[in-house]
Design a protein around this motif. Structure first.
Motif, mmCIF file in Angstrom:
data_model
loop_
_atom_site.group_PDB
_atom_site.id
_atom_site.type_symbol
_atom_site.label_atom_id
_atom_site.label_comp_id
_atom_site.label_asym_id
_atom_site.label_seq_id
_atom_site.Cartn_x
_atom_site.Cartn_y
_atom_site.Cartn_z
ATOM 1 N N MET A 35 0.854 -1.196 0.000
ATOM 2 C CA MET A 35 0.000 0.000 0.000
ATOM 3 C C MET A 35 0.886 1.242 0.000
ATOM 4 O O MET A 35 1.827 1.325 0.783
ATOM 5 N N GLU A 36 0.569 2.206 -0.874
ATOM 6 C CA GLU A 36 1.293 3.477 -0.866
ATOM 7 C C GLU A 36 0.384 4.514 -0.238
ATOM 8 O O GLU A 36 -0.801 4.575 -0.572
ATOM 9 N N TRP A 37 0.942 5.326 0.655
ATOM 10 C CA TRP A 37 0.103 6.310 1.359
ATOM 11 C C TRP A 37 0.848 7.614 1.591
ATOM 12 O O TRP A 37 2.064 7.657 1.626
ATOM 13 N N VAL B 42 -4.752 7.183 1.782
ATOM 14 C CA VAL B 42 -4.288 6.019 1.028
ATOM 15 C C VAL B 42 -4.173 6.434 -0.435
ATOM 16 O O VAL B 42 -5.101 7.025 -0.988
ATOM 17 N N ASN B 43 -3.045 6.134 -1.077
ATOM 18 C CA ASN B 43 -2.935 6.425 -2.510
ATOM 19 C C ASN B 43 -3.359 5.223 -3.337
ATOM 20 O O ASN B 43 -4.326 5.279 -4.065
ATOM 21 N N GLU B 44 -2.635 4.103 -3.200
ATOM 22 C CA GLU B 44 -3.034 2.925 -3.968
ATOM 23 C C GLU B 44 -2.470 1.673 -3.323
ATOM 24 O O GLU B 44 -1.553 1.734 -2.505
ATOM 25 N N VAL B 45 -3.022 0.534 -3.738
ATOM 26 C CA VAL B 45 -2.654 -0.735 -3.124
ATOM 27 C C VAL B 45 -2.462 -1.781 -4.212
ATOM 28 O O VAL B 45 -3.285 -1.900 -5.115
#
Ligand SMILES: Nc1ncnc2c1ncn2[C@@H]1O[C@H](COP(=O)(O)OP(=O)(O)OP(=O)(O)O)[C@@H](O)[C@H]1O
Ligand SMILES: [Mg+2]
Length: 415
Positions: A278-280, A290-293
């Motif tokens: 996960m990018e946050w 949360v940006n993307e997973v």
């Protein structure tokens, strides 16, 4: 004995690590689908591979389904279909649906692969995300800008590697999208998001049937977007020493809520057994978005960093997780990091590499492994750079110092 089919596009160094990890698991029947012919399977692995099927394009759902079907006819029922690449997630889900294999199905895969859908699902479950919209025309894009203001970020609906991701700061930038091949159309909608000014982190999570059992996290220095916008900038990924360190520790509840939302009603099935990346974002005011997973092992050397920091082999641990729904939580013993070397100047080849010896000396005992950039190599695309180094240290600050020393000393020039 579970029968696992692993999808290995090509038998290259990194992929072979994964094949080897499944092959080394006792009590697993392993088959492989690849684009490479059978003759390309490393000699040592052949005796362990029960079935192999080659197709020209492993990311084509129909070809992949045909390959897995052929393997199930020849070897036996397939229990798990696994692959580490982002591009494989949708075709694998398609094959699982058609062949009745447990795991991430197309509905769940869409939550992870379609950036618009992902944000919709997260928002609907109260998980904080940037305001976003999927647009099919410049007019719709301009309308969104009217609501949120400049800057915005545009990216493909199912992107990866930060490809075709642009910051749009003005009407001029908006008009220039056409020349970048990023014009939204009905056939090729664009994901548009309010621009989040923040530090960027990751959260790697192991879930077993939807229950988070272990987490690790990193920080990107600088953000992947800045890396792409600034071709000469070298960059680092840092994994802190203490799992309880901030800001990672406070992010755990958001991470759990986001994963529960994305796995949805399938969480407690084999679909919810995963290592996710996960990018946050962490904003100045301390709030996280949360940006993307990705429902797959992380890239940018986070796998070897996690292995070093926890004195384990994460590739093996992931293989065991997928094959047996089993994961023994790992204690953190070290901070770790990766430095990426990139060049300066114009040109298409690396013409000089300076400072490697000084960098090695300055990083000292923290340096674990290094692939120095090579003179004569073709200029690398994307953000991975011309070479890299991995460090580990007893403290976060020590790992940071070593990373800084590495990127300050190594100088690569293109010509
Ligand atoms: N809303 C946003 N605000 C600010 N920066 C953003 C935003 N969305 C994306 N970015 C930047 O662009 C980068 C790439 O975006 P994103 O992660 O969504 O796409 P990706 O192509 O799947 O990335 P990758 O495969 O490199 O992880 C992010 O890491 C971040 O630096
Ligand atoms: Mg990303």
């Amino acid at each position: 004995m579970p029968h696992v089919v692993f999808v290995a596009p090509r038998f290259l160094e990194n992929t072979n690590r994964y094949v080897r990890a499944f092959a080394a698991l006792e009590g697993v029947t392993l088959s492989v689908v690849s684009a490479d012919p059978e003759s390309a399977i490393p000699e040592a692995l052949r005796p362990r591979i029960a079935g192999h099927y080659a197709v020209p394009n492993v990311v084509d759902g129909e070809q992949l389904t045909a390959a897995v079907r052929a393997i199930s006819r020849g070897v036996g029922r397939v229990d798990r279909l696994a692959g580490a690449l982002e591009q494989l997630q949708t075709p694998m889900a398609q094959a699982r649906d058609v062949l009745g294999i447990e795991g991430i199905n197309s509905a769940v895969a869409r939550n992870f692969r379609d950036k618009d859908r992902m944000k919709e699902v997260l928002r609907a479950h109260g998980v904080p995300v940037a305001r976003s919209v999927l647009v099919r025309s410049l007019r719709e894009l301009a309308l969104f800008v009217g609501h949120v203001g400049y800057p915005v970020i545009v990216k493909p609906q199912a992107g990866l590697g930060s490809r075709a991701t642009f910051r749009v700061e003005s009407p001029e930038d908006l008009a220039a999208l056409a020349s970048k091949g990023a014009l939204p159309t009905d056939a090729q909608p664009l994901q548009v998001e309010e621009f989040v000014r923040a530090r960027e982190h990751t959260c790697e999570t192991v879930t077993v049937r939807g229950v988070p059992v272990w987490r690790s996290g990193t920080r990107y220095f600088p953000t992947p977007l800045e890396v792409l916008e600034t071709p000469w900038v070298q960059y680092c990924v840092l994994l802190p020493r203490d799992p309880g360190e901030e800001p990672w520790a406070s992010f755990a509840p958001t991470n759990a809520a986001a994963l529960a939302a994305l796995f949805g009603e399938h969480a407690s099935s084999a679909a919810g057994t995963a290592l996710t990346h996960m990018e946050w974002f962490l904003r100045e005011d301390g709030t996280a978005l949360v940006n993307e997973v990705g429902a797959r092992p992380p890239g940018v050397h986070i796998m070897p960093m996690m292995s070093m920091a926890h004195e384990t082999d994460m590739v093996r641990d992931w293989a065991e997780l997928i094959a047996f729904d089993r994961f023994v939580p790992k204690a953190r013993r070290w901070a770790a990091g990766a430095a990426f070397f990139r060049g300066q100047g114009r040109g298409t080849r690396v013409v000089s590499v300076l400072g490697v010896e000084d960098a090695v000396a300055a990083a000292g005992d923290a340096l674990v492994e290094m692939r120095a950039p090579k003179v004569g190599a073709a200029r690398a695309e994307g953000y991975e750079g011309e070479g890299w180094a991995l460090v580990k240290h007893a403290s976060t600050e020590g790992a940071k110092r070593a990373l800084k020393a590495l990127i300050e000393h190594v100088q690569v020039r293109y010509g």
